[in-house]
Design a protein around this motif. Structure first.
Motif, PDB file in Angstrom:
ATOM      1  N   UNK A  79       0.813  -1.228   0.000  1.00 32.23           N
ATOM      2  CA  UNK A  79       0.000   0.000   0.000  1.00 32.23           C
ATOM      3  C   UNK A  79       0.842   1.271   0.000  1.00 32.23           C
ATOM      4  N   UNK A  80       1.941   1.279   0.785  1.00 35.67           N
ATOM      5  CA  UNK A  80       2.792   2.466   0.843  1.00 35.67           C
ATOM      6  C   UNK A  80       3.401   2.762  -0.518  1.00 35.67           C
ATOM      7  N   UNK A  81       3.917   1.728  -1.175  1.00 40.18           N
ATOM      8  CA  UNK A  81       4.523   1.909  -2.485  1.00 40.18           C
ATOM      9  C   UNK A  81       3.492   2.350  -3.511  1.00 40.18           C
ATOM     10  N   UNK A  82       2.284   1.796  -3.400  1.00 40.42           N
ATOM     11  CA  UNK A  82       1.203   2.161  -4.316  1.00 40.42           C
ATOM     12  C   UNK A  82       0.887   3.650  -4.201  1.00 40.42           C
ATOM     13  N   UNK A  83       0.797   4.151  -2.975  1.00 41.10           N
ATOM     14  CA  UNK A  83       0.478   5.567  -2.778  1.00 41.10           C
ATOM     15  C   UNK A  83       1.636   6.467  -3.217  1.00 41.10           C
ATOM     16  N   UNK A  84       2.858   6.008  -3.039  1.00 40.69           N
ATOM     17  CA  UNK A  84       4.006   6.790  -3.516  1.00 40.69           C
ATOM     18  C   UNK A  84       3.985   6.891  -5.042  1.00 40.69           C
ATOM     19  N   UNK A  85       3.594   5.795  -5.711  1.00 40.97           N
ATOM     20  CA  UNK A  85       3.453   5.827  -7.165  1.00 40.97           C
ATOM     21  C   UNK A  85       2.428   6.878  -7.586  1.00 40.97           C
ATOM     22  N   UNK A  86       1.314   6.925  -6.863  1.00 45.01           N
ATOM     23  CA  UNK A  86       0.240   7.846  -7.225  1.00 45.01           C
ATOM     24  C   UNK A  86       0.626   9.297  -6.916  1.00 45.01           C
ATOM     25  N   UNK A  87       1.356   9.510  -5.824  1.00 44.82           N
ATOM     26  CA  UNK A  87       1.824  10.861  -5.503  1.00 44.82           C
ATOM     27  C   UNK A  87       2.743  11.376  -6.609  1.00 44.82           C
ATOM     28  N   UNK A  88       3.641  10.507  -7.097  1.00 43.59           N
ATOM     29  CA  UNK A  88       4.518  10.900  -8.194  1.00 43.59           C
ATOM     30  C   UNK A  88       3.700  11.236  -9.434  1.00 43.59           C
ATOM     31  N   UNK A  89       2.681  10.441  -9.716  1.00 44.39           N
ATOM     32  CA  UNK A  89       1.802  10.715 -10.859  1.00 44.39           C
ATOM     33  C   UNK A  89       1.139  12.081 -10.698  1.00 44.39           C
ATOM     34  N   UNK A  90       0.724  12.409  -9.493  1.00 40.14           N
ATOM     35  CA  UNK A  90       0.061  13.688  -9.240  1.00 40.14           C
ATOM     36  C   UNK A  90       0.976  14.860  -9.571  1.00 40.14           C
ATOM     37  N   UNK A  91       2.246  14.760  -9.186  1.00 40.82           N
ATOM     38  CA  UNK A  91       3.202  15.827  -9.492  1.00 40.82           C
ATOM     39  C   UNK A  91       3.415  15.958 -10.996  1.00 40.82           C
ATOM     40  N   UNK A  92       3.528  14.821 -11.688  1.00 39.23           N
ATOM     41  CA  UNK A  92       3.757  14.843 -13.135  1.00 39.23           C
ATOM     42  C   UNK A  92       2.577  15.505 -13.852  1.00 39.23           C
ATOM     43  N   UNK A  93       1.367  15.067 -13.497  1.00 34.26           N
ATOM     44  CA  UNK A  93       0.170  15.579 -14.166  1.00 34.26           C
ATOM     45  C   UNK A  93      -0.035  17.062 -13.875  1.00 34.26           C
ATOM     46  N   UNK A  94       0.150  17.459 -12.627  1.00 29.65           N
ATOM     47  CA  UNK A  94      -0.059  18.868 -12.284  1.00 29.65           C
ATOM     48  C   UNK A  94       0.944  19.778 -12.987  1.00 29.65           C
ATOM     49  N   UNK A  95       2.169  19.312 -13.152  1.00 27.22           N
ATOM     50  CA  UNK A  95       3.142  20.131 -13.883  1.00 27.22           C
ATOM     51  C   UNK A  95       2.688  20.332 -15.318  1.00 27.22           C
ATOM     52  N   UNK A  96       2.128  19.274 -15.927  1.00 21.06           N
ATOM     53  CA  UNK A  96       1.592  19.394 -17.287  1.00 21.06           C
ATOM     54  C   UNK A  96       0.367  20.288 -17.312  1.00 21.06           C
ATOM     55  N   UNK A  97      -0.524  20.122 -16.348  1.00 23.75           N
ATOM     56  CA  UNK A  97      -1.749  20.915 -16.306  1.00 23.75           C
ATOM     57  C   UNK A  97      -1.477  22.396 -16.103  1.00 23.75           C
ATOM     58  N   UNK A  98      -0.568  22.727 -15.190  1.00 24.08           N
ATOM     59  CA  UNK A  98      -0.284  24.146 -14.919  1.00 24.08           C
ATOM     60  C   UNK A  98       0.210  24.833 -16.186  1.00 24.08           C
ATOM     61  N   UNK A  99       1.166  24.203 -16.867  1.00 20.44           N
ATOM     62  CA  UNK A  99       1.664  24.781 -18.118  1.00 20.44           C
ATOM     63  C   UNK A  99       0.580  24.810 -19.192  1.00 20.44           C
ATOM     64  N   UNK A 100      -0.190  23.731 -19.283  1.00 19.94           N
ATOM     65  CA  UNK A 100      -1.238  23.660 -20.294  1.00 19.94           C
ATOM     66  C   UNK A 100      -2.352  24.672 -20.067  1.00 19.94           C
ATOM     67  N   UNK A 101      -2.719  24.898 -18.807  1.00 20.05           N
ATOM     68  CA  UNK A 101      -3.768  25.867 -18.493  1.00 20.05           C
ATOM     69  C   UNK A 101      -3.340  27.278 -18.874  1.00 20.05           C
ATOM     70  N   UNK A 102      -2.087  27.642 -18.512  1.00 15.05           N
ATOM     71  CA  UNK A 102      -1.598  28.975 -18.852  1.00 15.05           C
ATOM     72  C   UNK A 102      -1.527  29.174 -20.365  1.00 15.05           C
ATOM     73  N   UNK A 103      -1.069  28.138 -21.082  1.00 18.19           N
ATOM     74  CA  UNK A 103      -0.967  28.246 -22.536  1.00 18.19           C
ATOM     75  C   UNK A 103      -2.337  28.374 -23.185  1.00 18.19           C
ATOM     76  N   UNK A 104      -3.302  27.577 -22.723  1.00 23.76           N
ATOM     77  CA  UNK A 104      -4.643  27.609 -23.302  1.00 23.76           C
ATOM     78  C   UNK A 104      -5.319  28.950 -23.064  1.00 23.76           C
ATOM     79  N   UNK A 105      -5.021  29.593 -21.949  1.00 23.77           N
ATOM     80  CA  UNK A 105      -5.611  30.898 -21.658  1.00 23.77           C
ATOM     81  C   UNK A 105      -5.163  31.937 -22.683  1.00 23.77           C
TER      82      UNK A 105
END
Length: 307
Positions: A79-105
């Motif tokens: 379970x700990x490793x599973x949640x660490x995997x998901x936390x890493x995914x969250x950082x990756x996606x948010x970095x893409x979203x932040x840049x994508x949101x600013x560009x789309x605006x």
């Protein structure tokens, strides 16, 4: 089945882009993104609670948001490793979203959509080298036609006075594309180990915390206030449906991340229609021919996948 799920994801992803554009025009980007993560978390919180309080009611169903138990199918990952995997995914996606949101605006949706649609090129290269995926002739033809059509669509956008070599928002958008491709490849890896709804539910929970922290840190550097629009919660609804279909398509053992990623980029057709009807954007006639080529490419991909 995974091909149908990929097309479902593409359809709602197109409406997700429309909702983002309507919400971001003249609005606070980080605040809109935080609201998106918050509403997504609210949508998936009941699945986490039900799976924890009454696991037998969702056992064996697609609405189970918990890991397999030791007494069941066995635990492939702690379970700990599973949640660490998901936390890493969250950082990756948010970095893409932040840049994508600013560009789309700051860019027309008929420009941002085609540029974002180049993501499958990076995903394809990564899938071939990292996962050893192999495409048949029809699928390769579909990829080639789709990429060529998206390239032509991007060229059409230059008529609107946007210089791809000098515009900073285009560079930021390409950064979002790169991180989005990394996210797609990472999804292929973790979805073979973790249940889809477990990933999607906890991914949204962690995003709220991360995005909330970013918003607090950056609040002092921006004077733009959030203007409430009903399009904002629609962002969360559309992306939740799109991601739900996406994660389940990846969970199939015979699914191909390169094909799924390409099909999802078909969302540009939906966003193009919105650019014409809702945003009254320019140069639609020249872009229409390119969209026909996109449809041909997607048809070849689908045909090659179900043969």
């Amino acid at each position: 089945m995974w091909v149908l799920l990929a097309f479902t994801s593409a359809f709602f992803l197109g409406f997700y882009d429309i909702a983002k554009k309507k919400s971001l025009n003249g609005n606070a980007v980080l605040s809109v993104l935080f609201c998106n993560t918050l509403f997504c978390a609210i949508i998936f919180l009941p699945f986490i609670l039900i799976s924890a309080v009454s696991p037998q009611s969702v056992e064996g169903s697609i609405f189970n948001a918990s890991l397999p138990s030791l007494s069941g199918n066995g635990v492939l990952i702690s379970p700990l490793k599973a949640h660490l995997f998901i936390i890493l995914k969250s950082f990756i996606v948010l970095s893409s979203w932040i840049m994508g949101y600013y560009a789309l605006k700051h860019l027309p949706i008929t420009i941002a959509g085609p540029v974002n649609a180049t993501r499958p090129v990076l995903v394809l290269v990564g899938a071939v080298f990292l996962f050893g995926e192999k495409l048949n002739l029809l699928q390769w033809c579909g990829v080639a036609v789709s990429l060529f059509s998206l390239f032509l669509l991007s060229l059409s956008g230059r008529k609107e006075g946007i210089d791809f070599t000098k515009n900073k928002w285009v560079y930021i958008l390409f950064g979002a594309v790169v991180m989005g491709a990394v996210s797609g490849l990472y999804d292929k890896y973790i979805m073979k180990q973790l249940p889809p709804l477990f990933v999607q539910s906890w991914f949204n929970m962690y995003q709220v915390g991360i995005m909330g922290t970013v918003l607090l840190i950056m609040k002092r550097y921006t004077n733009t206030r959030l203007q409430w629009r009903w399009w904002i919660p629609m962002i969360s609804i559309f992306i939740s449906i799109a991601d739900f279909a996406y994660f389940y398509s990846l969970s199939y053992q015979d699914s191909l991340i390169a094909v799924i990623s390409m099909i999802r980029r078909g969302s540009v057709i939906v966003s193009f229609t919105a650019g014409a009807l809702l945003f009254r954007e320019k140069n639609l006639k020249s872009k229409a021919i390119d969209l026909v080529l996109i449809l041909i490419g997607l048809a070849l991909l689908c045909w090659g996948s179900i043969r």
